[in-house]
Design an enzyme around this catalytic site. Sequence first.
Site, PDB file in Angstrom:
ATOM      1  N   ALA A  66       4.227  -0.011  -9.660  1.00 29.93           N
ATOM      2  CA  ALA A  66       4.623  -1.410  -9.779  1.00 29.93           C
ATOM      3  C   ALA A  66       5.704  -1.663  -8.729  1.00 29.93           C
ATOM      4  O   ALA A  66       6.399  -0.736  -8.303  1.00 29.93           O
ATOM      5  CB  ALA A  66       5.156  -1.682 -11.177  1.00 29.93           C
ATOM      6  N   GLY A 111       2.587   2.710 -11.959  1.00 32.84           N
ATOM      7  CA  GLY A 111       1.494   1.762 -12.180  1.00 32.84           C
ATOM      8  C   GLY A 111       0.234   2.123 -11.402  1.00 32.84           C
ATOM      9  O   GLY A 111      -0.872   1.741 -11.793  1.00 32.84           O
ATOM     10  N   GLU A 114      -1.456   4.654 -13.489  1.00 36.60           N
ATOM     11  CA  GLU A 114      -1.978   3.920 -14.654  1.00 36.60           C
ATOM     12  C   GLU A 114      -3.226   3.124 -14.286  1.00 36.60           C
ATOM     13  O   GLU A 114      -4.172   3.029 -15.075  1.00 36.60           O
ATOM     14  CB  GLU A 114      -0.876   3.000 -15.211  1.00 36.60           C
ATOM     15  CG  GLU A 114       0.265   3.791 -15.845  1.00 36.60           C
ATOM     16  CD  GLU A 114       1.481   2.930 -16.160  1.00 36.60           C
ATOM     17  OE1 GLU A 114       1.959   2.215 -15.254  1.00 36.60           O
ATOM     18  OE2 GLU A 114       1.973   2.967 -17.292  1.00 36.60           O
ATOM     19  N   GLU A 134       8.643   6.801 -13.905  1.00 34.40           N
ATOM     20  CA  GLU A 134       9.430   5.689 -14.472  1.00 34.40           C
ATOM     21  C   GLU A 134      10.778   6.104 -15.037  1.00 34.40           C
ATOM     22  O   GLU A 134      11.773   5.405 -14.850  1.00 34.40           O
ATOM     23  CB  GLU A 134       8.618   4.975 -15.576  1.00 34.40           C
ATOM     24  CG  GLU A 134       7.515   4.075 -15.036  1.00 34.40           C
ATOM     25  CD  GLU A 134       6.200   4.801 -14.823  1.00 34.40           C
ATOM     26  OE1 GLU A 134       6.195   6.048 -14.862  1.00 34.40           O
ATOM     27  OE2 GLU A 134       5.181   4.128 -14.619  1.00 34.40           O
TER      28      GLU A 134
END
Length: 260
Positions: A66, A111, A114, A134
Amino acid sequence: MEWNTILLEKEGNIALLTINRPKALNALNPEVLTELGQAVDAISADDEIFVVILKGAGEKAFVAGADITAMKDMTALEGRNFGQLGQEVFKKLEYMPKPIIAAINGFALGGGCELAMACDIRVASEKSKFGQPEVGLGITPGFAGTQRLPRLVGKGRAKELIYTADIIGAADAHRIGLVNHVVPEDQLLEFCKNMAKRIASKGQIAVRLCKSAIDQGLEMDVDKGIAYEAEVFGLCFATTDQTEGMTAFVEKRKPNFTGK
Ligand code: CO8
């Protein structure tokens, strides 16, 4: 349809979907997520597309996570909304009826890992790297990594990766079952296209029902999953593809599936 951060190309019945933000290593900001959701809708509605390959633009990354710059000053509410947007888009991608193969050509972090996990099948180049960094940023995974990673690699391995934020290479990712195959970088796309073509040559109603049976079945207890399989198996016998597939076998020829 044209997007700023997403490319959608078609080669026969195969779609090449590219996250196209290479200067930021394809980091996911709200624009990328929104456009990715729109591209998935376009793919779902396009009858010519049977199989999708998802990749990152450039040499270095699938998706490096992200967008940290976009997240840095978010309030709790904005963070929650951003997390929810990603979760919804990834779910849309995971549950779209057509199989999607992640071609992972570099960093698949946070992300990005993911996103790869929301795909049906993962193929990695030898230089690719995986991880959920993270906690090193003071956050938890937010695009369902805490849910999809243990389901893929088991609880203990998922906890180790998430708690330590360790980055692992392609060989380790393969060893723990995070990716299906590791191939040399210059063969990655060809390998994925060959797999996509093999899938595209089969009965597409059956392929889609298999996807549904596996994905839905894993959310049910095993008896309900088996009952669901019986339903989709029965449905196949209402299709022309089933008649054609079995007739072709008996007549010792290749089937000519029409997806009906
Ligand atoms: N976000 C924003 N920009 C990024 C990101 C990112 N995740 N990753 C790389 N970039 C940018 C860099 O800032 C740099 O930009 P610029 O050239 O303008 O300085 C450019 O991409 C190239 O990156 P580097 O110069 O850092 O390239 P290196 O080869 O030196 O390093 C790395 C590559 C190791 C991948 C490094 O870029 C890195 O560590 N990136 C961050 C990886 C990371 O921590 N990802 C996880 C992010 S958090 C997350 O994904 C949470 C998901 C759930 C969110 C839920 C929201 C609520």
